[in-house]
Design an enzyme around this catalytic site. Structure first.
Site, short mmCIF file in Angstrom:
data_model
loop_
_atom_site.label_atom_id
_atom_site.label_comp_id
_atom_site.label_asym_id
_atom_site.label_seq_id
_atom_site.Cartn_x
_atom_site.Cartn_y
_atom_site.Cartn_z
N SER A 74 -7.77 -1.42 1.68
CA SER A 74 -6.49 -1.21 2.33
C SER A 74 -6.59 -1.64 3.79
CB SER A 74 -6.04 0.24 2.17
OG SER A 74 -4.68 0.39 2.49
N ASP B 8 -1.06 -2.05 -7.96
CA ASP B 8 -1.09 -1.46 -6.62
C ASP B 8 0.32 -1.06 -6.20
OD1 ASP B 8 -1.29 -1.01 -3.77
OD2 ASP B 8 -3.17 -2.12 -3.80
N HIS C 259 -3.63 1.48 -6.15
CA HIS C 259 -4.10 1.13 -4.81
C HIS C 259 -5.53 1.61 -4.57
CE1 HIS C 259 -3.85 -0.08 -0.68
NE2 HIS C 259 -4.07 1.14 -0.24
#
Length: 504
Positions: A182, A393, A432
């Site tokens: 991320s 995601d 994610h």
């Protein structure tokens, strides 16, 4: 201290720390440029008392061997307040250094990631990126702190962390790795682009690297489902949408398994769910269909029709509430309030996807964004880049990683030129950075070390799906653009029965 004063250092000029036959506590006397060692203490095996975290993460602390904990403060400018921690195994150091990434606005030391590194024998470092907290309220009036967040804190942590490591062991790390997802993935790409000598290998999971466009892209689902109340997608509607997408595309890979192997081949139209009579939970009304189409499409400039940021993929519908729920996602709201408009009362529903995105790009001018496709300097010294991204995601469109990969292929002269240095692995059903319906448990830190140490690029990464603590499915993740193909015999929940191949 001014930015100018530190420019030579930031350009990658390293220094040699003084010979230091260090005890852990002796590191408190270590002198490094514009750095104060605030704490250097030996922590006994299993004795670290971390912050309040889930039991599984607390268990990782209990498994830890004895280590030297060093906390330092770095001030490359008069307005900087970069905090780092470097954890050094007291015994059985593997000779390597690992920097670990942050998430979101990244205002905290990553204790679980530090514990993971030490448990594997790494000298491991983490930073708060120059501020405390999980939003961008630190930005107004503090442009140097934004630079620290954007890239300087990670680079400073890396250089100072290696120096502390060398001082403690009287030996520089043999190899250095970055491991982040991320915002941590973005940090890794920024390192490869701006400070290519910092790391030998970089793991960049689901990178938030096109930051300014991601901020707009993450508000797009909230805008298209909130401006018209009739367009809002309830959990029941998303369940119907998800079932229809799977019915249309699950079997495209020749195997019906509840996963869409390659969503780019799925051309499902939510219009097939139009309610024929009265509304019910198994169908969608016209405004909901329009909203779903826009979410799949992604943020688009209303004036030019050009894509701003790619949309969600078919198969990901059940996690759409992260961006298309009752409230907008806080990270992009904070960006526009504090970085772009300096107005804490700014309303996301007023976002202009033409002018406001252009303004965000102009203000950023490459500061937060990490989209430079020229990785020649990183690859030239043998650097390896491993990226992974889940097709489901819910926070960062997986096509963002595909787009960056393709940009590097184009800039570096073709896929054949980079295949031994850069590989992207797309994970069907992964959310994610992990979790989701598909196999998502992987060990990228082990993969990157094996790649750098032995020079063989990974041909696949085996991912596992867990129910409870039980592994009930495994699959190979394949180097993009390859996908996993079922061999036709054996259980379809066993990675051994799949091979990686290009789509026909």
């Amino acid at each position: 201290m001014s930015t100018k004063r530190s420019s030579a250092f930031l350009a990658g000029v390293l220094f040699a720390p003084a010979a230091f036959a260090a005890t852990c506590e002796g590191l408190s006397e270590l002198k490094l440029p514009y750095t104060t060692v605030a704490k250097a203490e030996t922590v006994a095996a299993g004795a670290f008392a971390g912050p309040k975290l889930p039991p599984a993460q607390q268990a990782a602390f209990k498994r830890m061997p004895a280590f030297c904990r060093v906390a330092a403060e770095i001030k490359p400018t008069s307005d900087s307040d970069i905090k780092i921690e470097v954890w050094l195994p007291a015994e059985n150091w593997n000779g390597k250094f690992m920097g670990v990434g942050n998430g979101g606005w990244s205002g905290a030391i990553g204790y679980p990631a530090l514990a993971m590194g030490v448990n594997r024998g790494y000298a491991t470092a983490s930073t708060n990126t120059g501020h405390d907290g999980q939003d961008a309220t630190f930005v107004p009036g503090h442009p140097e702190k934004l630079v620290d967040f954007a890239y300087r804190a990670v680079h400073e942590m890396t250089v100072k962390g290696k120096a502390i490591t060398e001082a403690f062991y009287s030996k520089a790390p043999e190899r250095s790795y970055w491991n982040g997802c991320s915002s941590g993935g973005k940090q890794g790409l920024k390192e490869a682009q701006k400070f290519p000598l910092d790391y030998n290998g970089i793991v960049a999971g689901a990178p938030a690297n096109y930051w300014t466009h991601l901020m707009a892209g993450d508000l797009w689902p909230a805008v298209v489902t909130s401006k018209d109340p009739a367009a809002f997608l309830t959990p029941a509607k998303l369940q119907a949408l998800h079932k229809a997408a799977l019915d249309a595309c699950d079997s495209l890979d020749g195997l019906k398994d509840g996963l869409i192997e390659d969503p780019t081949r799925c051309h499902f139209d939510p219009g097939t769910l139009l309610c024929k009579g009265e509304e019910n939970e198994t169908c969608l009304m016209a405004p909901q269909i329009a909203a779903a189409r826009k979410i799949y499409e992604g943020a688009t400039n209303p004036r030019t029709g050009k894509s701003i940021f790619p949309g969600m993929t078919p198969g990901s519908e059940l996690v759409w509430p992260a961006l298309a729920g009752a409230q907008p996602f806080g990270i992009p709201v904070s960006h526009f309030q504090n970085v772009v408009f300096k107005d804490p009362k700014w309303d996301y529903l007023t976002l202009n996807f033409d002018k406001d995105v252009a303004l965000a790009d102009k203000l950023d001018d490459g500061l937060l964004n990490a989209t430079d496709p020229n990785l020649k300097a990183f690859f030239a010294h043998g650097g390896k880049l491993l990226m992974y991204h889940g097709w489901n995601d819910q926070l960062i469109s997986p096509m963002n990683s595909v787009n960056y990969y393709n940009s590097v292929v184009k800039a570096m002269g073709g896929a054949a030129k980079i295949k031994d240095s850069y590989r992207l692995f797309m994970a069907p059903g992964m959310n994610h950075c992990g979790g989701g319906d598909g196999p998502s448990r992987i060990d990228p830190a082990m993969v990157i070390d094996d790649w750098v140490s032995h020079g063989k690029a990974p041909d696949q990464i085996v991912a596992e799906h867990l129910t409870g603590n039980h592994v009930d499915r495994s699959r190979p993740l394949c180097p993009y653009p390859q996908v996993a193909k079922y061999k036709g015999t054996g259980g379809s929940d066993d990675a051994a029965n799949f091979t990686c191949a290009l789509q026909k």
